[in-house]
Design a protein around this motif. Structure first.
Motif, PDB file in Angstrom:
ATOM      1  N   TRP A   1       0.900  -1.166  -0.023  1.00 32.36           N
ATOM      2  CA  TRP A   1       0.017   0.040   0.089  1.00 32.36           C
ATOM      3  C   TRP A   1       0.905   1.313   0.067  1.00 32.36           C
ATOM      4  O   TRP A   1       0.238   2.293  -0.308  1.00 32.36           O
ATOM      5  N   LYS A  34      -8.116   2.206  -2.123  1.00 36.94           N
ATOM      6  CA  LYS A  34      -6.965   1.925  -1.380  1.00 36.94           C
ATOM      7  C   LYS A  34      -6.597   0.494  -1.763  1.00 36.94           C
ATOM      8  O   LYS A  34      -7.403   0.039  -2.691  1.00 36.94           O
ATOM      9  N   TYR A  35      -5.436   0.100  -1.405  1.00 41.21           N
ATOM     10  CA  TYR A  35      -4.945  -1.204  -1.615  1.00 41.21           C
ATOM     11  C   TYR A  35      -5.984  -2.285  -0.548  1.00 41.21           C
ATOM     12  O   TYR A  35      -6.036  -2.153   0.228  1.00 41.21           O
ATOM     13  N   THR A  36      -6.066  -3.362  -1.617  1.00 35.52           N
ATOM     14  CA  THR A  36      -6.579  -4.413  -0.976  1.00 35.52           C
ATOM     15  C   THR A  36      -5.448  -5.728  -1.190  1.00 35.52           C
ATOM     16  O   THR A  36      -5.055  -5.840  -2.250  1.00 35.52           O
ATOM     17  N   GLN A  83      -3.765   2.114  -8.786  1.00 32.57           N
ATOM     18  CA  GLN A  83      -5.140   2.519  -8.921  1.00 32.57           C
ATOM     19  C   GLN A  83      -5.942   1.647 -10.187  1.00 32.57           C
ATOM     20  O   GLN A  83      -6.850   0.956  -9.963  1.00 32.57           O
ATOM     21  N   GLU A 117      -6.098  -1.966  -8.844  1.00 28.29           N
ATOM     22  CA  GLU A 117      -7.308  -1.932  -7.740  1.00 28.29           C
ATOM     23  C   GLU A 117      -8.502  -2.092  -8.613  1.00 28.29           C
ATOM     24  O   GLU A 117      -9.640  -2.493  -8.269  1.00 28.29           O
ATOM     25  N   SER A 129     -13.713   3.492   0.175  1.00 28.23           N
ATOM     26  CA  SER A 129     -12.883   3.617   1.338  1.00 28.23           C
ATOM     27  C   SER A 129     -13.573   2.940   2.642  1.00 28.23           C
ATOM     28  O   SER A 129     -12.900   2.617   3.391  1.00 28.23           O
ATOM     29  N   GLU A 176     -13.447  -1.283   2.115  1.00 24.30           N
ATOM     30  CA  GLU A 176     -12.473  -2.205   2.123  1.00 24.30           C
ATOM     31  C   GLU A 176     -11.784  -2.582   3.335  1.00 24.30           C
ATOM     32  O   GLU A 176     -12.104  -1.997   4.490  1.00 24.30           O
ATOM     33  N   THR A 225      -8.832  -1.868   5.542  1.00 25.14           N
ATOM     34  CA  THR A 225      -7.795  -1.088   5.722  1.00 25.14           C
ATOM     35  C   THR A 225      -6.643  -1.712   6.397  1.00 25.14           C
ATOM     36  O   THR A 225      -6.601  -2.433   7.384  1.00 25.14           O
ATOM     37  N   TYR A 227      -2.611  -1.387   7.904  1.00 28.52           N
ATOM     38  CA  TYR A 227      -1.465  -0.443   8.358  1.00 28.52           C
ATOM     39  C   TYR A 227      -0.775  -1.145   8.882  1.00 28.52           C
ATOM     40  O   TYR A 227      -0.935  -2.143   9.636  1.00 28.52           O
TER      41      TYR A 227
END
Length: 612
Positions: A287, A304-306, A340, A343, A590, A593, A595, A597
């Motif tokens: 990400w 966002k990244y998945t 982008q 995704e 957002s 998905e 998240t 981190y």
């Protein structure tokens, strides 16, 4: 093909406003300078009279032409029931697959408004040609009457009929994927009122759609069957002309989003680059470390990244040999994709298993639009003591009535109630809505099997009401017994069909919303072809069996009930598969998905509450 930035045709030339991209800067993220955007005036519900009015008259016209086509082919063109049913299924499938071609042309070259312009005119021409096959004696076979053997249509008559159907394929194929998305384009997707408007628009769009079907299946079908085919087919032509007039009357008020280039090219680029870079190792913290470039005025929301389909991530790994332009854009998009883009492809791939289950679901609706007509022909269709006989094709109206009434209940009663319980704006998630539709479709098939068993037993064990032309004896069971199965199918549509359309619209990238509309109808096309395959297979397998042909021309000699139970079994397996896929699915956006981190060196995942 290089993707163009989002452009909107507008009749309001106002001073542009500026926007600055202020997203997080990744390893090679591109920070843009101020970008000029065109201010778009969304008129929302103010232009709905033109869009929904056009949709209503267009559906009245095309459904008025097609809803009784099964009876028309058997009564006027002297075709056998199984031949007519096969043609109808193939024709419906071709229309549905045609939506994919129309969506490609729409999103790539013409935009939704221009595509709809061609489509509504083609529908008018198609309805006109079908009218001529009834009005001109030389364009259809000689009437059969009560004769056991009839003269079939000539090659020229078939060719002229197919020309009309071809116009309808072009028209309906263009309208179906574009009309709903074009209507949703009129609402501001970034405002709360616009979002609520889009949610409500889906329900009311289908409400007017089914209302038009009800009128077609009652008034228009009655005139066609009991007054005159010529008069009955003239009405749809007039209605299609009115649809054209209403659509073009709102020309200056519409928001017209221009085509932005082929979205299929971006998909092909991601897959190609991922294959080329398959030997690279996955990056840590993708990400943050995957290459990401978000172009100015880009049509799609930033994703966002998945961590699903990680093999596609390699398309966005920046290798030493990859070159960038001064603004950060890749020099060769066939050698490097952005996160982008990756995704967006993941969004599409995630939808496909759900789409497959939804396509199998439509087997129910395909059968409930055909065989109940034949059941009604060999049932007691008299109404009251005045001798009024309900046209067989009109019974399908109860499917539409069930859907129409339940849409109102769902939108005005269930959603507000469920919203207070779940805290979701839509009451339940889109996948829960689709799954409920599949369950009601299963119930519809079970009821269909038992009702047909009852109808057949009445015909075989009790006095009959005469002979249906070229069919068999008419059962004394009232055709009103068909209402429960059709009503359940209508409720299934209120959940399943609307849920699917909204699901595809919201889960596909914004520049593929015409494709989102087309994939809904392509699923219907798959079920139509699958239905034709099942009919042909069952007919071929059982026609010489000891138990007799399940799908005999005379239903009293067949076992249509077993055919219904067979499809119910297929749908039960499909429902189990859908539940598994729903648990696996992750919503786009957002808020939906996963998240991901890092904290204190450990990877942490926070799952959204709207998982299913």
């Amino acid at each position: 093909m290089e993707r163009k930035p989002l452009e909107v045709e507008s009749t309001d030339h106002q001073k542009p406003s500026s926007a600055v991209y202020n997203g997080p800067v990744t390893a090679v993220d591109s920070v843009q300078e101020e970008v000029q955007e065109t201010k778009v005036v969304y008129r929302g519900w103010k232009v709905m009279p033109f869009i929904i009015g056009n949709e209503t008259f267009e559906k009245l016209g095309i459904i008025g032409t097609l809803s009784n086509l099964l009876v028309y082919l058997t009564a006027v063109f002297n075709m056998k029931s199984i031949t007519a049913a096969t043609i109808i299924n193939a024709f419906s499938g071709t229309i549905n697959f045609g939506t994919f071609v129309a969506a490609f042309l729409c999103d790539t070259y013409f935009g939704r408004y221009k595509t709809l312009t061609v489509a509504v005119i083609a529908c008018f021409l198609g309805s006109l040609v079908i009218l001529l096959t009834a009005a001109v004696p030389q364009l259809h076979p000689a009437p059969c009457g009560t004769a056991l053997t009839c003269t079939g249509p000539s090659g020229g008559q078939i060719a002229f009929l197919l020309m009309g159907l071809a116009f309808l394929v072009v028209g309906a194929g263009g309208i179906r994927p574009c009309n709903l998305a074009f209507g949703a384009d009129q609402f501001n997707p970034k405002s709360e009122s616009g979002k609520r408007g889009i949610d409500s628009f889906f329900n009311w769009y289908f409400f007017t759609f089914t209302l038009a079907q009800i009128l077609s299946l009652t008034l228009v079908v009655y005139i066609q069957s009991n007054v005159s085919w010529t008069i009955g087919l003239t009405i749809p032509v007039v209605l299609m002309f009115l649809a054209c007039v209403i659509f073009f009357a709102g020309d200056k008020l519409y928001v017209k989003i221009k085509a932005s280039g082929s979205p299929l090219a971006s998909i092909a680029q991601v897959i190609t680059v991922a294959i080329k870079k398959r030997g690279l190792k996955h990056v840590k913290q993708p990400w943050l470390n995957l290459y990401n470039y978000y172009p100015p005025k880009y049509a799609n929301s930033k994703l966002k990244y998945t961590d699903q389909f990680r093999f596609l991530d390699k398309a966005a790994i920046l290798a030493p040999e990859d070159k960038l332009e001064a603004d950060g854009k890749p020099v060769d998009p066939w050698k490097l994709s952005t996160m982008q883009q990756v995704e967006e492809v993941k969004c599409i791939v995630r939808v496909l298993p759900i789409w497959f289950a939804s396509s199998i679901y439509y087997l129910t609706i395909t059968q409930q639009m055909t065989y109940p007509v034949f059941q009604a022909l060999q049932s007691d269709r008299s109404l009251g003591s005045g001798g009024f006989v309900v046209p067989a094709a009109t019974y399908v109206v109860f499917l539409m009535t069930g859907m129409t009434v339940f849409i109102i209940i769902y939108d005005r009663v269930l959603v507000p109630t469920l919203r207070r319980i779940t805290g979701l704006d839509t009451g339940i998630t889109l996948l829960q809505r689709i799954g409920t539709g599949i369950f009601f479709a299963f119930l519809s098939l079970i009821v269909s099997g038992f009702v047909e068993e009852r109808r057949r037993n009445f015909a075989l064990t009790k006095p009959t009401l005469g002979m249906a032309p070229r069919k068999g004896e008419i059962s004394s069971m009232s055709a009103m017994w068909l209402i429960p199965q059709l009503t359940l199918a209508g409720i299934a549509e209120a959940f399943g069909a609307i849920g699917q359309m909204e699901f595809y619209y919201k889960q596909f990238p914004e520049n593929m919303r015409s494709f989102a509309g087309s994939i809904f109808y392509v699923g219907g096309g798959v079920s139509s072809y699958l239905g034709s395959f099942l009919i042909a297979t069952v007919h071929r397998t059982t026609q010489n069996s000891a138990g007799g042909n399940w799908l005999a021309e005379d239903l009293n000699k067949g076992r249509l009930d077993l055919f219904y139970f067979m499809i119910a079994g297929i749908l039960a397996v499909n429902f189990a598969y859908f539940l598994v896929m729903s648990r696996w699915y992750r919503y786009k956006g957002s808020d939906d998905e996963v998240t991901t981190y890092e904290t204190n060196g450990d990877m942490v995942k926070q799952q959204d509450k709207n998982k299913v």
